[in-house]
Design a protein around this motif. Structure first.
Motif, short mmCIF file in Angstrom:
data_model
loop_
_atom_site.label_atom_id
_atom_site.label_comp_id
_atom_site.label_asym_id
_atom_site.label_seq_id
_atom_site.Cartn_x
_atom_site.Cartn_y
_atom_site.Cartn_z
N GLY A 29 24.81 39.49 -9.79
CA GLY A 29 26.25 39.40 -9.71
C GLY A 29 26.79 39.67 -8.32
N PHE A 30 25.88 39.80 -7.35
CA PHE A 30 26.29 40.04 -5.97
C PHE A 30 25.24 39.51 -5.01
CE2 PHE A 30 24.09 43.89 -7.34
CZ PHE A 30 23.15 44.05 -6.34
N LEU A 31 25.65 39.36 -3.77
CA LEU A 31 24.76 38.92 -2.70
C LEU A 31 24.63 40.01 -1.65
CD1 LEU A 31 26.22 35.34 -2.07
CD2 LEU A 31 24.26 35.93 -3.50
N GLU A 32 23.47 40.08 -1.04
CA GLU A 32 23.26 40.97 0.09
C GLU A 32 23.39 40.13 1.37
OE1 GLU A 32 19.48 42.65 -0.88
OE2 GLU A 32 20.29 43.70 -2.62
N ALA A 33 23.33 40.77 2.51
CA ALA A 33 23.57 40.09 3.79
C ALA A 33 22.67 38.87 3.97
CB ALA A 33 23.37 41.08 4.95
N ARG A 34 21.40 38.99 3.68
CA ARG A 34 20.45 37.88 3.87
C ARG A 34 20.82 36.69 3.00
NH1 ARG A 34 16.09 36.80 1.24
NH2 ARG A 34 14.33 35.70 2.09
N GLU A 35 21.17 36.97 1.75
CA GLU A 35 21.55 35.91 0.82
C GLU A 35 22.87 35.26 1.23
OE1 GLU A 35 19.60 38.02 -3.15
OE2 GLU A 35 21.54 38.69 -2.39
N LEU A 36 23.80 36.08 1.72
CA LEU A 36 25.08 35.56 2.18
C LEU A 36 24.86 34.62 3.37
CD1 LEU A 36 28.17 35.54 1.90
CD2 LEU A 36 28.21 37.51 3.45
N GLY A 37 23.97 34.99 4.26
CA GLY A 37 23.65 34.14 5.41
C GLY A 37 23.10 32.79 4.97
N ALA A 38 22.25 32.79 3.95
CA ALA A 38 21.71 31.53 3.43
C ALA A 38 22.83 30.67 2.85
CB ALA A 38 20.65 31.82 2.37
N CYS A 39 23.78 31.29 2.16
CA CYS A 39 24.94 30.56 1.63
C CYS A 39 25.74 29.94 2.76
CB CYS A 39 25.84 31.49 0.82
SG CYS A 39 25.18 32.00 -0.77
N PHE A 40 25.97 30.71 3.81
CA PHE A 40 26.71 30.19 4.96
C PHE A 40 26.02 28.95 5.52
CE2 PHE A 40 29.93 33.13 7.11
CZ PHE A 40 30.38 33.64 5.91
N ASN A 57 29.13 44.95 5.07
CA ASN A 57 29.56 46.34 5.22
C ASN A 57 31.07 46.49 5.03
OD1 ASN A 57 26.95 47.16 5.68
ND2 ASN A 57 27.17 47.22 7.91
N GLU A 58 31.83 45.48 5.51
CA GLU A 58 33.29 45.52 5.37
C GLU A 58 33.73 45.54 3.91
OE1 GLU A 58 35.12 42.29 7.50
OE2 GLU A 58 34.31 42.95 9.41
N VAL A 59 32.94 44.91 3.05
CA VAL A 59 33.32 44.83 1.63
C VAL A 59 32.54 45.81 0.75
CG1 VAL A 59 34.15 42.46 1.77
CG2 VAL A 59 31.76 42.89 1.19
N GLY A 60 31.81 46.72 1.36
CA GLY A 60 31.20 47.79 0.59
C GLY A 60 29.72 47.66 0.29
N GLY A 61 29.00 46.84 1.03
CA GLY A 61 27.55 46.81 0.89
C GLY A 61 27.00 45.55 0.24
N THR A 62 27.69 44.97 -0.70
CA THR A 62 27.29 43.71 -1.30
C THR A 62 28.54 42.87 -1.52
OG1 THR A 62 27.45 44.64 -3.53
CG2 THR A 62 25.27 44.70 -2.49
N VAL A 63 28.33 41.59 -1.78
CA VAL A 63 29.44 40.65 -1.95
C VAL A 63 29.37 40.05 -3.35
CG1 VAL A 63 30.44 38.50 -1.10
CG2 VAL A 63 29.44 40.11 0.51
N ASP A 64 30.40 40.31 -4.16
CA ASP A 64 30.46 39.68 -5.48
C ASP A 64 31.11 38.30 -5.35
OD1 ASP A 64 33.27 40.02 -5.44
OD2 ASP A 64 33.21 41.77 -6.74
N PHE A 65 31.21 37.56 -6.45
CA PHE A 65 31.72 36.20 -6.36
C PHE A 65 33.16 36.15 -5.86
CE2 PHE A 65 33.71 32.33 -8.08
CZ PHE A 65 32.99 31.40 -7.34
N GLN A 66 33.98 37.07 -6.29
CA GLN A 66 35.38 37.08 -5.85
C GLN A 66 35.45 37.28 -4.33
OE1 GLN A 66 37.89 39.81 -7.96
NE2 GLN A 66 39.65 39.45 -6.66
N GLN A 67 34.68 38.24 -3.83
CA GLN A 67 34.66 38.48 -2.38
C GLN A 67 34.07 37.28 -1.64
OE1 GLN A 67 32.35 42.00 -2.98
NE2 GLN A 67 34.04 43.37 -2.38
N PHE A 68 33.03 36.69 -2.21
CA PHE A 68 32.40 35.51 -1.62
C PHE A 68 33.42 34.37 -1.50
CE2 PHE A 68 30.03 31.49 -2.42
CZ PHE A 68 29.29 31.45 -1.25
N THR A 69 34.20 34.16 -2.55
CA THR A 69 35.22 33.12 -2.55
C THR A 69 36.26 33.38 -1.46
OG1 THR A 69 34.90 32.78 -4.91
CG2 THR A 69 36.92 31.91 -3.97
N HIS A 70 36.66 34.62 -1.34
CA HIS A 70 37.64 34.99 -0.31
C HIS A 70 37.07 34.75 1.09
CE1 HIS A 70 41.01 37.06 1.52
NE2 HIS A 70 40.15 37.79 2.19
N ILE A 71 35.84 35.18 1.32
CA ILE A 71 35.18 35.02 2.62
C ILE A 71 35.04 33.54 2.96
CG2 ILE A 71 32.98 35.29 3.84
CD1 ILE A 71 32.68 37.97 2.20
N MET A 72 34.58 32.75 1.99
CA MET A 72 34.36 31.33 2.24
C MET A 72 35.69 30.58 2.44
SD MET A 72 31.19 31.14 2.57
CE MET A 72 31.02 29.37 2.74
#
Length: 148
Positions: A29-40, A57-72
């Protein structure tokens, strides 16, 4: 989240969900930095591991889908759409023949994700992107699919 949904079209939201789920291999239900980089990288955005760690780190250590959507969504607004699409297209066109073949797509996705997609997954992606049905993805096909 609803505010993001009003900015994004449903198909864009669906695409973000698909990519998020692809890299959330363990269904955490969340992504870590490495996984987020692959998504990017799937969307043609280049960022260092340090950049990804800073975002996480800005969002608290991991990125859930809502945060991912906001970032993207923020990332999409910051980009020069067509220019970046051309750049991504050139990176995926491994043999520089101005078309993306199934072999180009397989190699590019393997390099981006570190995983080999099954032949049927590559075929499905080709069918979705090959708008004119000629068996290869032109820049026009690619742009149409990526901006639809």
């Amino acid at each position: 989240f609803r505010a993001m949904a009003t900015v994004l079209k449903q198909d864009q939201l669906d695409e973000l969900r698909k990519v998020f789920n692809t890299f959330d291999n363990a269904d955490k239900g969340f992504l870590e930095a490495r996984e987020l980089g692959a998504c990017f990288r799937c969307f043609g955005y280049v960022a260092t591991e340090a950049d990804m760690q800073e975002i996480v780190n800005e969002v608290g250590g991991t990125v859930d889908f809502q945060q991912f959507t906001h970032i993207m969504t923020r990332k999409m607004k910051d980009c020069d759409g067509i220019g970046e699409l051309k750049q991504v297209f050139k990176q995926v066109d491994m043999d520089n023949d101005s078309f993306i073949s199934a072999a180009d797509l397989r190699l590019a996705l393997s390099q981006l994700t570190g995983q080999d997609l099954r032949p049927e997954e590559i075929d499905e992606l080709m069918r979705e992107a090959d708008v004119d049905g000629d068996g290869r993805i032109s820049l026009l096909d690619f742009t149409n699919v990526m901006t639809a």
